[in-house]
Write a protein that holds these residues in place. Structure first.
Motif, mmCIF file in Angstrom:
data_model
loop_
_atom_site.group_PDB
_atom_site.id
_atom_site.type_symbol
_atom_site.label_atom_id
_atom_site.label_comp_id
_atom_site.label_asym_id
_atom_site.label_seq_id
_atom_site.Cartn_x
_atom_site.Cartn_y
_atom_site.Cartn_z
ATOM 1 N N VAL A 102 -0.694 7.861 4.193
ATOM 2 C CA VAL A 102 0.041 6.631 4.503
ATOM 3 C C VAL A 102 -0.247 6.221 5.945
ATOM 4 N N LEU A 103 -0.203 7.172 6.874
ATOM 5 C CA LEU A 103 -0.473 6.866 8.276
ATOM 6 C C LEU A 103 -1.914 6.390 8.461
ATOM 7 N N PHE A 104 -2.872 7.161 7.964
ATOM 8 C CA PHE A 104 -4.284 6.808 8.096
ATOM 9 C C PHE A 104 -4.575 5.468 7.414
ATOM 10 N N GLY A 105 -4.093 5.299 6.205
ATOM 11 C CA GLY A 105 -4.328 4.061 5.465
ATOM 12 C C GLY A 105 -3.715 2.857 6.145
ATOM 13 N N SER A 106 -2.505 3.002 6.654
ATOM 14 C CA SER A 106 -1.833 1.892 7.346
ATOM 15 C C SER A 106 -2.586 1.493 8.611
ATOM 16 N N LEU A 107 -3.031 2.482 9.366
ATOM 17 C CA LEU A 107 -3.819 2.193 10.573
ATOM 18 C C LEU A 107 -5.150 1.542 10.224
ATOM 19 N N LEU A 108 -5.781 2.007 9.159
ATOM 20 C CA LEU A 108 -7.046 1.429 8.719
ATOM 21 C C LEU A 108 -6.859 -0.026 8.267
ATOM 22 N N ILE A 109 -5.804 -0.290 7.522
ATOM 23 C CA ILE A 109 -5.502 -1.663 7.097
ATOM 24 C C ILE A 109 -5.256 -2.537 8.321
ATOM 25 N N HIS A 110 -4.485 -2.025 9.272
ATOM 26 C CA HIS A 110 -4.207 -2.781 10.503
ATOM 27 C C HIS A 110 -5.504 -3.092 11.252
ATOM 28 N N PHE A 113 0.828 -1.208 0.000
ATOM 29 C CA PHE A 113 0.000 0.000 0.000
ATOM 30 C C PHE A 113 0.867 1.264 0.000
ATOM 31 N N VAL A 114 1.822 1.327 0.914
ATOM 32 C CA VAL A 114 2.686 2.506 1.038
ATOM 33 C C VAL A 114 3.504 2.707 -0.236
ATOM 34 N N SER A 115 4.023 1.643 -0.798
ATOM 35 C CA SER A 115 4.826 1.744 -2.023
ATOM 36 C C SER A 115 4.018 2.318 -3.173
ATOM 37 N N PHE A 116 2.779 1.902 -3.290
ATOM 38 C CA PHE A 116 1.905 2.420 -4.341
ATOM 39 C C PHE A 116 1.639 3.912 -4.140
ATOM 40 N N VAL A 117 1.360 4.303 -2.904
ATOM 41 C CA VAL A 117 1.097 5.721 -2.615
ATOM 42 C C VAL A 117 2.331 6.558 -2.930
#
Length: 185
Positions: free
Chosen positions: A119-127, A101-105
């Motif tokens: 990246v922070l919001f998306g990573s937390l949401l994925i987690h 996800f982060v690499s794509f962003v």
């Protein structure tokens, strides 16, 4: 040849950014994982955190849920209603999905602050979705054990990868430099 490079420059830049960030983040993650000895059945801290958080989510629905280390492999056993329903291994912690996800962003660059926040919001949401996914999967495996393959290999991966895909669409269409900006009238 030069005209092809010019013509495909945006794609080549995207590919280079994606590959560089993916390889760097994967290297960092693998370095982290190498601190733990699989032969001694050591589970990395993030996988243990995911297992514990999943157990807490399940406990909201049923207090008879607990985790314990697995003496036969580097994993965490998750018990539901006294029955061992799942083993949580490193691949269950979704960090590799977050790296993707982060690499794509990063590859579809945007302004620095929105990129970092997304990246922070998306990573937390994925987690968060991953923990809920594991909890629901464990409860489903308890009630429908004959569907374990369908649940584990098809339905629940769709949840996590579907979320990542939706986040990518939002990123590209709203925040990246490639997003269409509204014209002023």
């Amino acid at each position: 040849m030069k005209e092809y490079i010019i013509q495909f420059k945006p794609f080549l830049v995207f590919l280079a950014k994606f590959a560089a960030s993916y390889l760097l983040l994967t290297f960092v993650y693998q370095t982290y994982l190498h601190q733990f000895d699989e032969k001694k059945m050591e589970v990395d801290g993030f996988t243990q955190l995911v297992a514990n958080q999943s157990q807490k989510i399940i406990s909201v629905f049923n207090a008879n849920c607990y985790t314990e280390g697995n003496p036969k492999e580097a994993s965490v056993k998750l018990f539901y209603n006294g029955k061992w329903v799942a083993r949580i291994i490193e691949g269950c912690n979704a960090l590799s999905v977050i790296i993707l996800f982060v690499s794509f962003v990063i590859a579809f660059t945007g302004k620095l602050k929105p990129t970092l926040l997304f990246v922070l919001f998306g990573s937390l949401l994925i987690h968060f979705f991953n923990i809920i996914r594991i909890a629901l999967l464990c409860m489903a495996l308890y009630h429908y054990p004959k569907y374990d393959s369908l649940l584990h290999d098809v339905i629940f991966p769709l949840v996590i990868y579907g979320l990542v895909f939706l986040l990518w669409i939002v990123w590209v269409n709203k925040y990246s430099f490639y997003a269409e900006k509204p014209t002023k009238k």
